[in-house]
Scaffold this motif. Structure first.
Motif, PDB file in Angstrom:
ATOM      1  N   ALA A   1     -28.418   7.324  56.523  1.00  0.00           N
ATOM      2  CA  ALA A   1     -27.462   8.113  57.295  1.00  0.00           C
ATOM      3  C   ALA A   1     -26.449   7.212  57.996  1.00  0.00           C
ATOM      4  O   ALA A   1     -25.305   7.585  58.169  1.00  0.00           O
ATOM      5  CB  ALA A   1     -28.200   8.962  58.333  1.00  0.00           C
TER       6      ALA A   1
ATOM      7  N   LYS B   1     -25.245  -7.692  72.552  1.00  0.00           N
ATOM      8  CA  LYS B   1     -25.373  -8.317  73.868  1.00  0.00           C
ATOM      9  C   LYS B   1     -26.514  -9.335  73.880  1.00  0.00           C
ATOM     10  O   LYS B   1     -26.334 -10.473  74.300  1.00  0.00           O
ATOM     11  CB  LYS B   1     -25.641  -7.234  74.920  1.00  0.00           C
ATOM     12  CG  LYS B   1     -25.760  -7.774  76.318  1.00  0.00           C
ATOM     13  CD  LYS B   1     -26.333  -6.734  77.283  1.00  0.00           C
ATOM     14  CE  LYS B   1     -27.838  -6.606  77.103  1.00  0.00           C
ATOM     15  NZ  LYS B   1     -28.476  -5.688  78.010  1.00  0.00           N
TER      16      LYS B   1
ATOM     17  N   GLY C   1     -38.169 -11.563  66.406  1.00  0.00           N
ATOM     18  CA  GLY C   1     -37.065 -11.026  65.604  1.00  0.00           C
ATOM     19  C   GLY C   1     -36.591 -12.008  64.554  1.00  0.00           C
ATOM     20  O   GLY C   1     -36.313 -11.632  63.420  1.00  0.00           O
ATOM     21  N   ASN C   2     -36.487 -13.273  64.906  1.00  0.00           N
ATOM     22  CA  ASN C   2     -36.069 -14.290  63.943  1.00  0.00           C
ATOM     23  C   ASN C   2     -36.435 -15.657  64.512  1.00  0.00           C
ATOM     24  O   ASN C   2     -35.715 -16.221  65.327  1.00  0.00           O
ATOM     25  CB  ASN C   2     -34.567 -14.200  63.671  1.00  0.00           C
ATOM     26  CG  ASN C   2     -34.112 -15.196  62.627  1.00  0.00           C
ATOM     27  OD1 ASN C   2     -34.833 -16.120  62.266  1.00  0.00           O
ATOM     28  ND2 ASN C   2     -32.906 -15.001  62.119  1.00  0.00           N
TER      29      ASN C   2
ATOM     30  N   ALA D   1     -33.812 -18.531  64.021  1.00  0.00           N
ATOM     31  CA  ALA D   1     -32.628 -18.388  64.872  1.00  0.00           C
ATOM     32  C   ALA D   1     -32.996 -18.649  66.326  1.00  0.00           C
ATOM     33  O   ALA D   1     -32.218 -19.232  67.080  1.00  0.00           O
ATOM     34  CB  ALA D   1     -32.027 -16.998  64.710  1.00  0.00           C
TER      35      ALA D   1
ATOM     36  N   ALA E   1     -25.469   4.044  57.070  1.00  0.00           N
ATOM     37  CA  ALA E   1     -24.789   2.996  56.281  1.00  0.00           C
ATOM     38  C   ALA E   1     -23.302   3.262  56.102  1.00  0.00           C
ATOM     39  O   ALA E   1     -22.847   4.368  56.275  1.00  0.00           O
ATOM     40  CB  ALA E   1     -25.439   2.877  54.901  1.00  0.00           C
TER      41      ALA E   1
ATOM     42  N   GLU F   1     -24.509  -2.509  72.654  1.00  0.00           N
ATOM     43  CA  GLU F   1     -25.882  -2.184  72.253  1.00  0.00           C
ATOM     44  C   GLU F   1     -26.023  -2.012  70.746  1.00  0.00           C
ATOM     45  O   GLU F   1     -27.095  -1.707  70.260  1.00  0.00           O
ATOM     46  CB  GLU F   1     -26.356  -0.904  72.942  1.00  0.00           C
ATOM     47  CG  GLU F   1     -27.044  -1.147  74.266  1.00  0.00           C
ATOM     48  CD  GLU F   1     -26.058  -1.090  75.408  1.00  0.00           C
ATOM     49  OE1 GLU F   1     -25.150  -0.251  75.331  1.00  0.00           O
ATOM     50  OE2 GLU F   1     -26.180  -1.881  76.356  1.00  0.00           O
TER      51      GLU F   1
ATOM     52  N   LYS G   1     -27.349 -15.358  59.031  1.00  0.00           N
ATOM     53  CA  LYS G   1     -28.437 -14.372  59.034  1.00  0.00           C
ATOM     54  C   LYS G   1     -29.765 -15.044  59.322  1.00  0.00           C
ATOM     55  O   LYS G   1     -30.633 -14.486  59.962  1.00  0.00           O
ATOM     56  CB  LYS G   1     -28.511 -13.662  57.681  1.00  0.00           C
ATOM     57  CG  LYS G   1     -27.417 -12.638  57.500  1.00  0.00           C
ATOM     58  CD  LYS G   1     -27.935 -11.408  56.766  1.00  0.00           C
ATOM     59  CE  LYS G   1     -27.074 -10.204  57.041  1.00  0.00           C
ATOM     60  NZ  LYS G   1     -26.173  -9.868  55.988  1.00  0.00           N
TER      61      LYS G   1
ATOM     62  N   ILE H   1     -30.361 -12.657  65.436  1.00  0.00           N
ATOM     63  CA  ILE H   1     -31.672 -12.033  65.490  1.00  0.00           C
ATOM     64  C   ILE H   1     -31.478 -10.555  65.199  1.00  0.00           C
ATOM     65  O   ILE H   1     -30.914  -9.819  66.007  1.00  0.00           O
ATOM     66  CB  ILE H   1     -32.327 -12.287  66.857  1.00  0.00           C
ATOM     67  CG1 ILE H   1     -32.577 -13.794  67.003  1.00  0.00           C
ATOM     68  CG2 ILE H   1     -33.619 -11.506  66.985  1.00  0.00           C
ATOM     69  CD1 ILE H   1     -32.847 -14.258  68.391  1.00  0.00           C
ATOM     70  N   GLY H   2     -31.887 -10.147  64.010  1.00  0.00           N
ATOM     71  CA  GLY H   2     -31.567  -8.816  63.496  1.00  0.00           C
ATOM     72  C   GLY H   2     -32.115  -7.666  64.312  1.00  0.00           C
ATOM     73  O   GLY H   2     -31.548  -6.576  64.328  1.00  0.00           O
ATOM     74  N   THR H   3     -33.232  -7.897  65.015  1.00  0.00           N
ATOM     75  CA  THR H   3     -33.822  -6.814  65.787  1.00  0.00           C
ATOM     76  C   THR H   3     -33.087  -6.614  67.115  1.00  0.00           C
ATOM     77  O   THR H   3     -33.356  -5.674  67.830  1.00  0.00           O
ATOM     78  CB  THR H   3     -35.301  -7.109  66.100  1.00  0.00           C
ATOM     79  OG1 THR H   3     -35.385  -8.429  66.643  1.00  0.00           O
ATOM     80  CG2 THR H   3     -36.134  -7.046  64.843  1.00  0.00           C
ATOM     81  N   MET H   4     -32.166  -7.516  67.418  1.00  0.00           N
ATOM     82  CA  MET H   4     -31.517  -7.442  68.723  1.00  0.00           C
ATOM     83  C   MET H   4     -30.068  -6.982  68.604  1.00  0.00           C
ATOM     84  O   MET H   4     -29.462  -7.065  67.536  1.00  0.00           O
ATOM     85  CB  MET H   4     -31.565  -8.814  69.398  1.00  0.00           C
ATOM     86  CG  MET H   4     -32.974  -9.221  69.786  1.00  0.00           C
ATOM     87  SD  MET H   4     -32.967 -10.776  70.697  1.00  0.00           S
ATOM     88  CE  MET H   4     -34.157 -10.410  71.972  1.00  0.00           C
TER      89      MET H   4
ATOM     90  N   PHE I   1     -20.394   8.491  53.574  1.00  0.00           N
ATOM     91  CA  PHE I   1     -21.550   8.293  54.433  1.00  0.00           C
ATOM     92  C   PHE I   1     -21.220   9.022  55.719  1.00  0.00           C
ATOM     93  O   PHE I   1     -20.044   9.219  56.024  1.00  0.00           O
ATOM     94  CB  PHE I   1     -21.769   6.810  54.710  1.00  0.00           C
ATOM     95  CG  PHE I   1     -22.165   6.031  53.504  1.00  0.00           C
ATOM     96  CD1 PHE I   1     -23.378   6.278  52.878  1.00  0.00           C
ATOM     97  CD2 PHE I   1     -21.328   5.069  52.973  1.00  0.00           C
ATOM     98  CE1 PHE I   1     -23.739   5.565  51.753  1.00  0.00           C
ATOM     99  CE2 PHE I   1     -21.689   4.350  51.853  1.00  0.00           C
ATOM    100  CZ  PHE I   1     -22.904   4.599  51.238  1.00  0.00           C
ATOM    101  N   PRO I   2     -22.256   9.420  56.471  1.00  0.00           N
ATOM    102  CA  PRO I   2     -21.949  10.141  57.698  1.00  0.00           C
ATOM    103  C   PRO I   2     -20.938   9.367  58.549  1.00  0.00           C
ATOM    104  O   PRO I   2     -21.174   8.223  58.893  1.00  0.00           O
ATOM    105  CB  PRO I   2     -23.299  10.216  58.392  1.00  0.00           C
ATOM    106  CG  PRO I   2     -24.286  10.150  57.283  1.00  0.00           C
ATOM    107  CD  PRO I   2     -23.672   9.295  56.217  1.00  0.00           C
TER     108      PRO I   2
ATOM    109  N   ILE J   1     -40.083  -5.827  67.464  1.00  0.00           N
ATOM    110  CA  ILE J   1     -39.851  -4.431  67.822  1.00  0.00           C
ATOM    111  C   ILE J   1     -41.119  -3.858  68.428  1.00  0.00           C
ATOM    112  O   ILE J   1     -42.200  -3.998  67.849  1.00  0.00           O
ATOM    113  CB  ILE J   1     -39.448  -3.605  66.582  1.00  0.00           C
ATOM    114  CG1 ILE J   1     -38.153  -4.136  65.995  1.00  0.00           C
ATOM    115  CG2 ILE J   1     -39.326  -2.125  66.928  1.00  0.00           C
ATOM    116  CD1 ILE J   1     -37.808  -3.516  64.664  1.00  0.00           C
TER     117      ILE J   1
END
Lengths: 383, 508
Positions: A381, B359, A258-259, A262, A383, B400, B348, B353-356, B15-16, A326
């Motif tokens: 959708a 938690k 993921g990073n 980090a 953002a 989450e 950043k 960690i952007g994918t996580m 936005f929604p 991912i």
């Protein structure tokens, strides 16, 4: 607030994949006039998917970390050749031979991982080199010949079926284990006052799983029984699904992918984790190689050629991001079954080989496009 | 006489689930610098995207007028054709290409598809001179320029498209003071040449120095606006946060205790240039103390604290003592294990960690704490994380939620939280309030105060003088890798001038 989500060792993307898989099965069933759906064909289909699935399980961890391994096809070929030499030329005890071969797989994974993790050579290059090196070694040690036939143990591992009674027993055991873990997690969560699924839903979920396991065993038994290699795959799936989802090591893999920076600042030992993942991948390639040699009853110099690409495709179809971070083991296995289903269905229809290749390529691209597209829509959708 | 060049009327963008802009109207006068202020999430970026055609017309309600004529932009290209150019916070330059190639990117001067280099270089010289970049050649590669100059190249890029409305989104976020000065000067020049600027910034001090007119957005609504001379900083802050912040910097009620961390004769050498980035620095940190480290860009602040934390790169010498014992710290892993944590300046890149999700990000550095046999005990993990989320008042939909869906201030709190999940003695915070809005800043300061009062020792590295002066018990000033001054600031009586003299290398 905790979202209540179904916890079936699979993520949302994997559910989408399973739906796509069932759609593919339905289409083939209709076109083949039902031949596709016979127990015999399903048994074949699953057996065909084992080799790619095993490679994909190893590969998905490498990709999750943001790396790639192009050498697993050659490595599977090489380890398949080594085990055949042990057996046919040297007459070694099969279990010892298998153990040594697996160790060799791990060592070669260590070689790849060492270059990547400590010498900082990009994994693409290291494993591209490996692809050539391992194939070269295979041709050298087998002197370019095909080695076979294998002794009985291998044939049992590669081709045989479990007796129906054992199949049923395994089914019962897995149902019992499933129910036990469900009960345990629920109890734990209640202990901490966490939100749990309503009891009714929990029951429905359990029933669905029990029915699925039951149907699977019944279908397999109504042909010749559960194929032995499929049991091997299931055990590996279970182990690595657990490793990636539940352990500290697994969480670290996702973090690194993921990073990377980090992850390093968070005190994760990136080099060691990378090395271990490549070692696991070498192990998986060796397992796949032994399975392949066992199934074909011989080792050839071309065995496993371009299997790495199938494994990568399986991961990607199963929702793994090549950027890392991912994806899931479950997704990769479903991806491998999708690929095997396409192969199997088109072969039943006598589609020429060249068309099969074209269709698989298109499915790969469309699968990723769909992922990109839905993410984009999700983004605007959300953002 | 008021000459309105750009006007947006009753812009509403949904936005929604969120109304990002609610009936926002703005009038920008010709040849003026019009500042747009607001906290993060107030709708500034959305408004800019509407004005510059990123959101095509019809995806929002309301109308845009240019010189009194109604305009409909379907894309960025449409807006550019009308002379509206946006300079984004993240620069969009190509590092490996030359200045001229970057300035003319997409608008190369060509004859039959062949680039006319001479014309491009000649034209580039003209603009470089205008932007006071006399020492930059059109053939210089972008990567060899500092961030400040790169920013100006970005402006040149906009100007060659004959833009007469420049929108600058946080242009000074990564500039040093002297670079900011230069940028201000150039913007004033451009204004005199008839260019209109929309200037977005958090830094009110800058806004008051340069803007002719200020509009404030809050929660998607425009809550006020007036000529700069009719406003005070206090007015604007009140409009931005919707309440008055009387005391930006909370006062700590405890005194520092005994020395906990000591660094002796610490040096760091850049492996490429063999230049000493940090040169023979010695410092100590007391229990419950907030030690401020100030320095201008290039003074070696970040490098100093990063290498104490064990983060690469560079060769280091010197000794570190923790609670009187000598320790070897060669990696972040070592540092964390010994109770030294770091909140990096670039959250950043180095913090999250952007994918996580929230938690997973919070627990990632100390997962071993939650180990149960082979597995991570997720129940205990959730309890710990939830406790921190409550304690630090992190606003998130759930644990989450993906971490980048949080606002900047809350992301920063997650980075702090991840270092607090286990017992920590020393917390190093590098630019703890960079890129977050006033309200969140205030919360971070309160948090630092609370932590220090509980006995945590904090090193705060910052390039913002007010926060250094307002928060630190003691201040160290770095100049070219050396400590050029130390101030006792327990009474909060050190002045900006004293610090700046040291930071610029003058005698104190």
């Amino acid at each position: 607030m905790n979202k209540s989500k179904l916890n079936l060792n699979l993520d949302v993307k994997t559910y989408m994949m399973i739906i796509a898989l069932i759609a593919i099965w339905l289409i083939f069933t209709v076109i083949t006039g039902g031949t596709f759906l016979t127990p015999r064909n399903f048994s074949n289909l699953f057996r065909q998917s084992v080799f790619t699935s095993v490679l994909a399980i190893g590969m998905v961890m490498v990709i999750l970390m943001g790396h790639i391994d192009l050498s697993v096809g050659s490595l599977a070929g090489l380890t398949g050749g080594i085990v055949a030499i042990f057996d046919v030329w040297m007459g070694m005890n099969p279990w010892l031979a298998i153990l040594i071969t697996l160790a060799i797989g791990v060592l070669i994974g260590l070689w790849n991982g060492w270059w990547v993790a400590y010498m900082k050579v990009p994994s693409f290059i290291v494993t591209l080199g490996g692809l050539l090196i391992f194939r070269g070694i295979l041709i050298g040690i087998t002197k370019g010949t095909t080695i076979g036939p294998m002794s009985n143990v291998y044939r049992y591992l590669g081709k045989e079926y479990l007796p129906n009674s054992v199949g049923i027993l395994l089914g019962v055991i897995s149902i019992a284990y499933f129910l036990y873990t469900q009960y345990r997690t629920r109890k734990d969560k209640l202990k901490y006052n966490f939100e749990v699924l309503p009891f009714k839903l929990e029951i429905i979920k359990s029933i669905v799983i029990i029915v699925l396991i039951g149907v699977f065993i019944t279908v397999m038994n109504s042909y010749q029984g559960v194929p032995v290699p499929l049991i091997g795959l299931m055990i590996l799936f279970f182990i690595f699904s657990f490793v990636t989802r539940k352990t500290v090591f697994g969480r670290h893999i996702y973090a690194i992918g993921g990073n990377n920076e980090a992850a390093q600042m968070s005190g994760i030992n990136i080099s060691r984790t990378t090395l271990l993942v490549f070692m696991f991948n070498g192990l998986m390639a060796a397992i796949a190689g032994i399975m392949l040699t066992s199934r074909l009853n011989a080792a050839s110099v071309a065995a496993g050629t371009s299997a790495e690409l199938d494994a990568i495709a399986a991961c990607v179809i199963g929702g793994t991001s090549l950027m890392g971070g991912i994806g899931s083991v479950g997704g990769a296995v479903v991806g491998a079954v999708v690929m095997a289903s396409l192969d199997n269905g088109m072969s039943l229809l006598n589609v020429p080989m060249f068309w099969q290749s074209i269709v698989k390529g298109l499915v790969l691209i469309v699968a990723v496009w769909f992922d990109v597209y839905s993410k984009k829509r999700g983004k605007t959708a959300g953002a | 006489m008021e000459d309105i060049i750009l006007e947006a009327r009753n812009i509403t963008k949904d936005f929604p689930g969120v109304r990002a802009l609610d009936q926002v109207s703005i009038k920008v006068r010709k040849s003026q610098i019009h500042a747009l202020c607001g906290e993060n999430g107030a709708g500034k970026s959305t408004l800019i995207k509407v004005l510059s055609g990123v959101y095509p017309h019809r995806t929002y309600e309301g109308e845009i007028f240019l010189n009194g004529q109604k305009r409909e932009f379907n894309s960025i290209v449409d807006a550019e054709k009308e002379g509206i150019a946006v300079i984004h916070q993240e620069l969009t330059l190509f590092n490996e290409l030359s200045v001229a190639e970057n300035i003319f990117m997409g608008h190369e001067i060509e004859k039959n598809g062949i680039i006319d280099w001479n014309a491009m270089y000649a034209e580039s010289y003209k603009w470089l001179e205008k932007l006071k970049l006399n020492d930059v050649k059109p053939t210089t590669k972008i990567k060899n320029l500092g961030v400040g100059k790169q920013q100006l190249i970005e402006i040149a890029k906009a100007l060659i498209k004959e833009s007469n409305i420049l929108i600058l989104d946080e242009p000074t976020a990564s500039l040093s003071d002297s670079e900011v000065e230069l940028l201000m000067e150039i913007l004033r020049d451009l204004r005199n040449d008839g260019v209109t600027c929309i200037y977005i910034s958090h830094k009110l001090e800058e806004v008051f120095r340069i803007a002719d007119y200020i509009t404030v957005l809050r929660d998607g609504k425009s809550v006020g606006g007036d000529k700069t001379e009719n406003l005070t900083e206090r007015d604007v802050v009140r409009m931005m946060v919707g309440r008055e912040i009387t005391q930006m910097f909370p006062q700590k009620e405890t005194e520092p205790g005994e020395i906990i961390l000591e660094v002796r004769n610490f040096s760091l050498t850049d492996p490429d240039t063999e230049k000493k980035i940090v040169d023979d620095v010695s410092l100590n940190l007391k229990k419950g103390e907030i030690l401020g480290i100030f320095g201008l860009v290039g003074a070696g602040r970040t490098e100093l604290v990063n290498s104490i934390f064990g983060a690469p790169p560079g060769e280091k010498e010197g000794e570190v003592y923790l609670k009187g014992e000598k320790v070897e710290i060669n990696s972040p892993q070592d540092a964390l294990a010994k109770g030294i944590a770091l909140v990096s300046e670039d959250r950043k890149r180095y913090g999250l960690i952007g994918t996580m999700n929230v938690k997973e990000n919070t627990s990632i550095a100390f997962l071993e704490e939650f180990k149960k046999f082979l597995t991570v005990d997720e129940n205990r993990e959730v309890i710990s994380v939830r406790q921190l989320v409550d304690e630090l008042n992190i606003k998130t939909a759930s644990l989450e939620t993906k971490v980048f869906n949080l606002s900047g201030g809350n992301q920063q709190k997650v980075v702090v939280a991840k270092n607090l999940i286990t017992e920590t003695d020393v917390l190093i915070m590098d630019e703890p309030t960079r890129g977050i809005d006033v309200g969140a800043k205030h919360e971070i300061y309160n948090l630092m105060k609370d932590l220090a009062e509980k006995g945590l020792s904090i090193i705060m590295v910052s390039s913002e003088l007010p926060e250094i002066l307002g928060m630190s018990d003691r201040i160290l000033v770095l100049h070219e890798g050396r400590i050029s001054g130390e101030f006792d600031n327990r009474k909060k009586d050190v002045t900006q001038e004293e610090i700046m003299i040291c930071a610029t290398g003058g005698e104190s």
